[in-house]
Design a protein around this motif. Structure first.
Motif, PDB file in Angstrom:
ATOM      1  N   PHE A   1       6.915   2.874   8.825  1.00  0.00           N
ATOM      2  CA  PHE A   1       5.771   2.312   9.645  1.00  0.00           C
ATOM      3  C   PHE A   1       4.324   2.701   9.000  1.00  0.00           C
ATOM      4  O   PHE A   1       3.599   1.659   9.225  1.00  0.00           O
ATOM      5  CB  PHE A   1       5.781   2.727  11.036  1.00  0.00           C
ATOM      6  N   ALA A   2       4.123   3.790   8.867  1.00  0.00           N
ATOM      7  CA  ALA A   2       2.782   4.100   8.127  1.00  0.00           C
ATOM      8  C   ALA A   2       2.579   3.136   7.002  1.00  0.00           C
ATOM      9  O   ALA A   2       1.393   2.795   6.630  1.00  0.00           O
ATOM     10  CB  ALA A   2       2.816   5.492   7.571  1.00  0.00           C
ATOM     11  N   GLY A   3       3.656   2.785   6.067  1.00  0.00           N
ATOM     12  CA  GLY A   3       3.357   1.708   4.923  1.00  0.00           C
ATOM     13  C   GLY A   3       2.897   0.650   5.433  1.00  0.00           C
ATOM     14  O   GLY A   3       1.997  -0.091   4.859  1.00  0.00           O
TER      15      GLY A   3
ATOM     16  N   GLY B   1      -0.641  -1.358   4.844  1.00  0.00           N
ATOM     17  CA  GLY B   1      -0.636  -2.773   4.227  1.00  0.00           C
ATOM     18  C   GLY B   1      -1.343  -3.445   4.895  1.00  0.00           C
ATOM     19  O   GLY B   1      -2.368  -4.526   4.484  1.00  0.00           O
ATOM     20  N   VAL B   2      -1.282  -3.671   6.348  1.00  0.00           N
ATOM     21  CA  VAL B   2      -2.221  -4.547   6.909  1.00  0.00           C
ATOM     22  C   VAL B   2      -3.636  -4.156   6.933  1.00  0.00           C
ATOM     23  O   VAL B   2      -4.316  -4.989   6.713  1.00  0.00           O
ATOM     24  CB  VAL B   2      -1.620  -4.463   8.380  1.00  0.00           C
TER      25      VAL B   2
ATOM     26  N   ALA C   1      -5.032  -5.403   3.831  1.00  0.00           N
ATOM     27  CA  ALA C   1      -5.085  -6.835   3.558  1.00  0.00           C
ATOM     28  C   ALA C   1      -6.449  -7.211   4.363  1.00  0.00           C
ATOM     29  O   ALA C   1      -7.126  -7.898   4.078  1.00  0.00           O
ATOM     30  CB  ALA C   1      -3.855  -7.406   4.213  1.00  0.00           C
ATOM     31  N   GLU C   2      -6.648  -6.421   5.263  1.00  0.00           N
ATOM     32  CA  GLU C   2      -7.994  -6.929   6.343  1.00  0.00           C
ATOM     33  C   GLU C   2      -9.259  -6.152   5.474  1.00  0.00           C
ATOM     34  O   GLU C   2     -10.293  -6.170   6.135  1.00  0.00           O
ATOM     35  CB  GLU C   2      -7.729  -6.293   7.869  1.00  0.00           C
ATOM     36  N   ASN C   3      -8.977  -5.298   4.566  1.00  0.00           N
ATOM     37  CA  ASN C   3     -10.166  -4.632   3.915  1.00  0.00           C
ATOM     38  C   ASN C   3     -10.755  -4.013   4.882  1.00  0.00           C
ATOM     39  O   ASN C   3     -12.160  -3.748   5.067  1.00  0.00           O
ATOM     40  CB  ASN C   3     -11.036  -5.580   3.072  1.00  0.00           C
TER      41      ASN C   3
ATOM     42  N   ARG D   1      -4.381   5.374  -0.848  1.00  0.00           N
ATOM     43  CA  ARG D   1      -5.582   5.844   0.096  1.00  0.00           C
ATOM     44  C   ARG D   1      -5.384   5.392   1.491  1.00  0.00           C
ATOM     45  O   ARG D   1      -5.392   6.137   2.448  1.00  0.00           O
ATOM     46  CB  ARG D   1      -6.916   5.571  -0.385  1.00  0.00           C
ATOM     47  N   TYR D   2      -5.057   3.974   1.734  1.00  0.00           N
ATOM     48  CA  TYR D   2      -4.663   3.667   3.053  1.00  0.00           C
ATOM     49  C   TYR D   2      -3.519   4.218   3.687  1.00  0.00           C
ATOM     50  O   TYR D   2      -3.639   4.812   4.784  1.00  0.00           O
ATOM     51  CB  TYR D   2      -4.530   2.073   3.144  1.00  0.00           C
TER      52      TYR D   2
END
Length: 219
Positions: A70-72, A76-77, A80-82, A96-97
């Protein structure tokens, strides 16, 4: 004929027992994946949570394989949204995210489910209502954000949730970029955490109904 009738009646009794055996009964996982270790089935009587119990369930919630996945997904989201340009893109940026997201989950879990419940002697489990209409049960489940049980079984203000989520938001700001270290950002994070926990309680409340109607998981 009597024997056949008895056999049919017995089969019907067994079927009826099977169809109601999961009524209001929580399983250890939702859909066989999502941790549901802290949910208590309808009318189930359990002893108070020990320090060990609180620590173990918190650790399972924080580092279960599904929590890592779930953290992954959230990382990722966010990438993608920077959401945090300072983190960058590519594999290094995703890393880092990912660790920030995983840390956020763990910090909140340990504050809300272990540290504050231990200090305040509160029960971090979710007790399923399981009765009444949709509105009543939805209101009950979301209200558990503000109402919980003490270790002795009495209802009390859920300071573990409110204070735990707030402190977790403040702590997490320390390892985010400086622009995130404002009272506004901390407050937004706090509100988000509490709201998500409330929605989680709603899912927990109605999971036995969905399970009983569709999936019929036994554990």
């Amino acid at each position: 004929m009597q024997q056949a009738s008895d056999q049919n009646g017995g089969a019907q009794d067994l079927a009826g027992t099977d169809s109601t055996s999961l009524q209001g009964k929580q399983t250890k996982r939702i859909l066989g994946i999502v941790p549901n270790f802290r949910s208590v089935s309808v009318d189930e009587k359990l002893p108070p949570q020990s320090l060990k119990d609180k620590f173990q369930t918190t650790t399972l919630d924080s580092f279960d394989y599904s929590a890592l996945i779930f953290a992954g997904m959230l990382a990722g989201v966010a990438q993608a949204e920077n959401s945090y340009p300072e983190f960058g893109q590519g594999a290094a940026g995703y890393g880092r995210y990912y660790w920030h997201t995983l840390a956020d989950q763990a910090v909140e879990n340990y504050n809300v489910e272990f540290i504050f419940p231990t200090m305040l002697r509160q029960d971090s489990r979710y007790y399923t209502l399981g009765r009444g209409g949709l509105v009543k049960r939805t209101a009950y489940s979301f209200s558990r954000v503000f109402i919980t049980r003490t270790d002795s079984g009495n209802e009390t203000f859920n300071a573990s949730e409110i204070m735990g989520a707030g402190s977790a938001s403040a702590i997490s700001s320390l390892y985010y970029p400086g622009s995130e270290r404002t009272w506004t950002k901390i407050g937004q994070h706090w509100l988000t955490n509490v709201s998500l926990d409330g929605l989680t309680f709603v899912v927990k409340e109605f999971w036995p109904d969905v399970n009983n109607a569709i999936f019929r998981q036994k554990q």
